[in-house]
Design a protein around this motif. Sequence first.
Motif, PDB file in Angstrom:
ATOM      1  N   GLY A  51       0.808  -1.210   0.000  1.00 10.37           N
ATOM      2  CA  GLY A  51       0.000   0.000   0.000  1.00 10.37           C
ATOM      3  C   GLY A  51       0.837   1.253   0.000  1.00 10.37           C
ATOM      4  N   PRO A  52       0.210   2.418  -0.155  1.00 11.41           N
ATOM      5  CA  PRO A  52       0.931   3.690  -0.151  1.00 11.41           C
ATOM      6  C   PRO A  52       1.500   3.995   1.231  1.00 11.41           C
ATOM      7  N   GLU A  65       1.787   3.585  -8.953  1.00  9.28           N
ATOM      8  CA  GLU A  65       1.610   2.141  -8.813  1.00  9.28           C
ATOM      9  C   GLU A  65       0.366   1.766  -8.001  1.00  9.28           C
ATOM     10  N   HIS A  66      -0.191   2.732  -7.274  1.00  6.37           N
ATOM     11  CA  HIS A  66      -1.352   2.420  -6.439  1.00  6.37           C
ATOM     12  C   HIS A  66      -2.678   2.839  -7.077  1.00  6.37           C
ATOM     13  N   PHE A  67      -2.631   3.317  -8.313  1.00  4.66           N
ATOM     14  CA  PHE A  67      -3.859   3.675  -9.025  1.00  4.66           C
ATOM     15  C   PHE A  67      -4.339   2.505  -9.880  1.00  4.66           C
ATOM     16  N   GLN A  68      -5.641   2.450 -10.075  1.00  2.00           N
ATOM     17  CA  GLN A  68      -6.240   1.529 -11.032  1.00  2.00           C
ATOM     18  C   GLN A  68      -6.597   2.343 -12.276  1.00  2.00           C
ATOM     19  N   VAL A  69      -5.927   2.051 -13.381  1.00  2.00           N
ATOM     20  CA  VAL A  69      -6.192   2.773 -14.617  1.00  2.00           C
ATOM     21  C   VAL A  69      -7.434   2.193 -15.278  1.00  2.00           C
ATOM     22  N   GLU A  70      -8.399   3.044 -15.573  1.00  5.87           N
ATOM     23  CA  GLU A  70      -9.660   2.591 -16.162  1.00  5.87           C
ATOM     24  C   GLU A  70      -9.807   3.003 -17.621  1.00  5.87           C
ATOM     25  N   MET A  75       1.673   7.353 -16.392  1.00  2.00           N
ATOM     26  CA  MET A  75       3.106   7.279 -16.175  1.00  2.00           C
ATOM     27  C   MET A  75       3.517   8.350 -15.173  1.00  2.00           C
ATOM     28  N   ALA A  76       4.338   7.992 -14.203  1.00  4.42           N
ATOM     29  CA  ALA A  76       4.843   8.948 -13.222  1.00  4.42           C
ATOM     30  C   ALA A  76       6.092   9.625 -13.771  1.00  4.42           C
ATOM     31  N   THR A  77       6.094  10.946 -13.814  1.00  8.31           N
ATOM     32  CA  THR A  77       7.237  11.708 -14.313  1.00  8.31           C
ATOM     33  C   THR A  77       7.084  13.158 -13.887  1.00  8.31           C
ATOM     34  N   PRO A  78       8.185  13.893 -13.689  1.00 15.29           N
ATOM     35  CA  PRO A  78       8.033  15.326 -13.429  1.00 15.29           C
ATOM     36  C   PRO A  78       7.411  16.020 -14.630  1.00 15.29           C
ATOM     37  N   ALA A  79       6.604  17.035 -14.377  1.00 16.87           N
ATOM     38  CA  ALA A  79       5.982  17.793 -15.468  1.00 16.87           C
ATOM     39  C   ALA A  79       6.055  19.267 -15.128  1.00 16.87           C
ATOM     40  N   ALA A  80       6.345  20.088 -16.109  1.00 14.61           N
ATOM     41  CA  ALA A  80       6.520  21.514 -15.870  1.00 14.61           C
ATOM     42  C   ALA A  80       5.754  22.332 -16.883  1.00 14.61           C
ATOM     43  N   SER A  81       5.209  23.449 -16.428  1.00 15.73           N
ATOM     44  CA  SER A  81       4.643  24.435 -17.342  1.00 15.73           C
ATOM     45  C   SER A  81       5.665  25.539 -17.532  1.00 15.73           C
ATOM     46  N   ALA A 105       4.531  14.394 -11.093  1.00 15.07           N
ATOM     47  CA  ALA A 105       3.242  14.319 -11.766  1.00 15.07           C
ATOM     48  C   ALA A 105       2.938  12.927 -12.295  1.00 15.07           C
ATOM     49  N   LEU A 106       1.677  12.735 -12.620  1.00 15.04           N
ATOM     50  CA  LEU A 106       1.175  11.571 -13.343  1.00 15.04           C
ATOM     51  C   LEU A 106       0.752  12.049 -14.727  1.00 15.04           C
TER      52      LEU A 106
END
Length: 600
Positions: A51-52, A65-70, A75-81, A105-106
């Motif tokens: 668990g988390p 890894e703890h999400f259920q994709v529907e 994908m977990a990665t840094p994201a920037a604006s 981010a996801l």
Amino acid sequence: MTCPLASSSNELRHLVPRVVGGRCVTIRKGLLAYLAPVILSITSCSGGSNGPKTSELGVTRMDAEHFQVEVGGLMATPAASFTPWYGRPASGSEAPTVLGDLRPALVCDLPGMFSYPLKEEGKGQRLTTAVRRTRPSAEGGDGAEGSIRAEIFWRVGESLTSLAAVEWSGDENWHELQADLPAGEGELLFMHRFSTPGLAEQRGQPVAWSQPVLAPITKPQQPDVILLTIDTLRTDALEHAPYLQSLMNSGMRWRQAYSPSNWTLPAYASLLTGLAPEQHGCGRGPFAEQATGQVEERNFRALGTDHTITEAMRAAGYATAMYFQNPLLESWTGFDRGFDRYVRTADRAKANHQPALDWWQQNDHRARFLTLHYMAPHLPYLPPTEAQAGLPANPLEELQPELFFEKDAAPADRQAHFNLGNPEREAVRLWYYADVAAMDLELKALIEQLYASAPNCMILIHSDHGEELWDAGAFEHGFSFDDSVIKVPLAVVYPGKIEPEIIDTPVAAHQLGTYMLELLKIPNTLPASALGESKNADRTIRSNFPLFRSEIGGLELQADGSWLELPFSLEGSPGKPGVIDAETAARMAELGYSGELPND
């Protein structure tokens, strides 16, 4: 509003998520027969049985890894604006306040839907996240230039309750979402799609969600912390910063604090890790055998795998954010590790004010660790227009120091280039101190507002290095190891916990961060700090690894109070080169840090 099936998710329900070849994809029901042989070997989109992790402060950061994709992929990665100003000169009023905003981010396909089960009572928890396009709509080829709708639901069986939603058009800025959870067990459902009716299935460029965080609504006892770090601030400049000087005098202040280097990159790496520059390896690459007089490629070294104070604070449950103004602190350095928000603002003191205040207020239910970096009074010494009244002409404009600093110059050439007369030198000093005074006013306005909501917070005050104004015959920093450059302001203000005290014992300034962890009793694996009472701390005081070619390689304080000169080495710092994007490299060149091309 509660409904059997919310309309915004109705259009997505007939899309079936599956994993093919290790990646989540969207499969229409009509294709199931065709893909049956493939689907037989499919594994679940959800994470493993572990668990988390929840911190001692009750904070849960939701990992991919703890999400259920529907629907879609995740994908977990840094994201920037970023804005078009990212990496460009940004000291003028025409530049936007925020130049870049990096977050863990996801990143998800568009459309997308994923869920997170809560096996415990949701009531008393607050969810915080944000969402953005990964590309502007005009460039992404979305096939639809309409807006995107992102929504968070509370799902119990077939019943959905909308908790928070946002719609936005073509921009790629972050859009904040926050919601208090209902009572009982349930699932959090995250969904995003084109908001135009009938386009729910339209594919587009991926969407990023900042890592969702669950935290108790009731604020914990752990104190808030502000790390205030000011670029290029001499110790004697405090006379021109009355608010900052008064703030430092209200706590524990060290009057003989020495930076581990004479420029930004190794100094900040040491602050974040508690390590000396030769240990973390962050700095510049090797020098040529002889000064070339040409534009120099410096091959900057990034932080390796060393742990940071921010990672320790984050693991303890703190909300973490840094607002900075120097391109030498960009994420290629590795300094962003552990920060929930890593935000570059325009190169003017006021730019930190509102973004930092907004974050502070949004996280008022959390223990907060806020790092504020100010570029002023770094070159080009540009106080606001109203603060320039009465100043003489600035002689540096004719010398174009940024162009000179790009070159691999011998120490004698540097001194000759900046060999100004006394009146011109005094004019430069007036511009520098005017920049300090203007920064102090902005600092006062922000700190007083932050203090208003957290009067017992801890404030750490630090500078990465000072600035030589011909004190030893030369100008600026990164070259000399004179006191004007390596002796820096240092203090801890902690009302009710630390009494005002002035300490004249020499100390290593970079051990301030690890001292903070000791004061807060935060578990960590970093070196002990000599600022406290630890008997195991390294009490060596050394400043070395210059940015520019120098006559000496550094100084080390001896037991008798004298300084030992360290030989200059051509080897540079021992770390691995950082990957610098083109825009950041251009901005660094304009500030005189490097004339190199980007190496990505």
